[in-house]
Design a protein around this motif. Sequence first.
Motif, short mmCIF file in Angstrom:
data_model
loop_
_atom_site.label_atom_id
_atom_site.label_comp_id
_atom_site.label_asym_id
_atom_site.label_seq_id
_atom_site.Cartn_x
_atom_site.Cartn_y
_atom_site.Cartn_z
N GLY A 90 0.80 -1.22 0.00
CA GLY A 90 0.00 0.00 0.00
C GLY A 90 0.83 1.27 0.00
N LEU A 91 2.16 1.12 0.02
CA LEU A 91 3.05 2.27 0.10
C LEU A 91 3.02 3.09 -1.19
CD1 LEU A 91 5.21 3.62 1.92
CD2 LEU A 91 6.91 2.20 0.76
N GLN A 148 -5.40 -4.52 1.46
CA GLN A 148 -6.05 -5.71 2.00
C GLN A 148 -7.12 -6.19 1.04
OE1 GLN A 148 -5.04 -7.24 4.72
NE2 GLN A 148 -3.64 -5.66 5.48
N ARG A 149 -7.44 -7.47 1.12
CA ARG A 149 -8.56 -7.99 0.33
C ARG A 149 -9.82 -7.89 1.17
NH1 ARG A 149 -8.71 -10.28 -4.26
NH2 ARG A 149 -6.46 -10.72 -4.30
N VAL A 150 -10.78 -7.11 0.71
CA VAL A 150 -12.04 -6.89 1.42
C VAL A 150 -13.18 -7.24 0.49
CG1 VAL A 150 -13.48 -5.21 2.62
CG2 VAL A 150 -10.98 -5.01 2.74
N GLY A 151 -14.01 -8.20 0.90
CA GLY A 151 -15.13 -8.60 0.06
C GLY A 151 -14.70 -9.14 -1.29
N THR A 185 -0.87 -0.65 -11.23
CA THR A 185 -2.01 -1.00 -10.38
C THR A 185 -1.55 -1.79 -9.16
OG1 THR A 185 -2.34 -2.99 -11.72
CG2 THR A 185 -3.60 -1.04 -12.34
N PRO A 186 -2.40 -1.91 -8.12
CA PRO A 186 -2.00 -2.66 -6.92
C PRO A 186 -1.57 -4.08 -7.24
CG PRO A 186 -4.00 -1.41 -6.51
CD PRO A 186 -3.73 -1.28 -7.98
N MET A 187 -0.55 -4.53 -6.55
CA MET A 187 -0.02 -5.87 -6.76
C MET A 187 -0.80 -6.89 -5.94
SD MET A 187 3.77 -7.39 -5.88
CE MET A 187 4.60 -6.18 -6.91
N GLU A 188 -1.10 -8.02 -6.55
CA GLU A 188 -1.74 -9.11 -5.83
C GLU A 188 -0.78 -9.64 -4.76
OE1 GLU A 188 -4.49 -10.80 -5.67
OE2 GLU A 188 -5.69 -9.91 -7.27
N PRO A 189 -1.24 -9.79 -3.52
CA PRO A 189 -0.38 -10.35 -2.47
C PRO A 189 0.18 -11.72 -2.84
CG PRO A 189 -2.32 -9.35 -1.49
CD PRO A 189 -2.55 -9.34 -2.97
N ASP A 190 -0.54 -12.50 -3.66
CA ASP A 190 -0.03 -13.80 -4.08
C ASP A 190 1.25 -13.66 -4.89
OD1 ASP A 190 -1.97 -15.27 -2.83
OD2 ASP A 190 -3.22 -15.55 -4.59
#
Length: 249
Positions: free
Chosen positions: A81-82, A127-130, A187-192
């Motif tokens: 998220g940085l 974070q993954r939400v919903g 775009t945001p990176m998948e935590p996986d």
Amino acid sequence: MRMVQFIHAVLRNALENAVREEIIPRNVAKLVRVGAPKYKVNRGLTVDQARAVLQAARGERLYVLYVLALCLGLRCGELLGLRRQDITLVPCRACDGEDGEIGGADCEVCAGNGVESGTLEVVQTLQRVGGALRFVRPKTEGSERTIPLPALCITALCEHRIRQQAERADAWPDWQDHGLVFPRVGTPMEPDNLRRSWGRIRRAAGLEGVRFHDMRHTCVSLRFTWVSRRMSSARSPGTAISLHSHVPG
């Protein structure tokens, strides 16, 4: 132990509601003593293991991410998220931020990167939400913090900025800039993706079974190693270890 605490809290609250409704005369769950959880300490990496991680990650796109994880103890979501705006780098006053060149000689203040000092603010986490990735506030109020950057982090961030500018140029016009330090294609990176990267790094470093989160605990061990060399004899090193060798969460 955390699960036991959670179950006890739910039961205690349920019985307390029953007491208020005059369904039962008293809350017997209040009579039960639940011990505090016992954390395992020293789960972090040794200095040699931390060095092995950085050596294994040196050619990786996310090298600076591992530098920040080890040196600052940031969580996975905090790193992903940085944003660039969360990092403040102060130009070196000794060489006017000219990459450390003073009459052709390296600047002793900025070590040749043109930056005298820097800070990093933790203000959001990915974070993954919903089922969807979202930026949310950090875990607790105390998790929102400003951290001074060591020279190793500053140098790695400067190198990363140059590399990311080249990536953005190569990916244009598909790059979708969200101002992130560690994006996928902007775009945001998948935590996986980070988990797969960490799997490669830890295998190369010979650290199978070590979790990414263990680097959060390593951060304190590394700081203690640095601080312990500078501690006055007025305080017992044993006390310092017991106070500072573990970061919960």
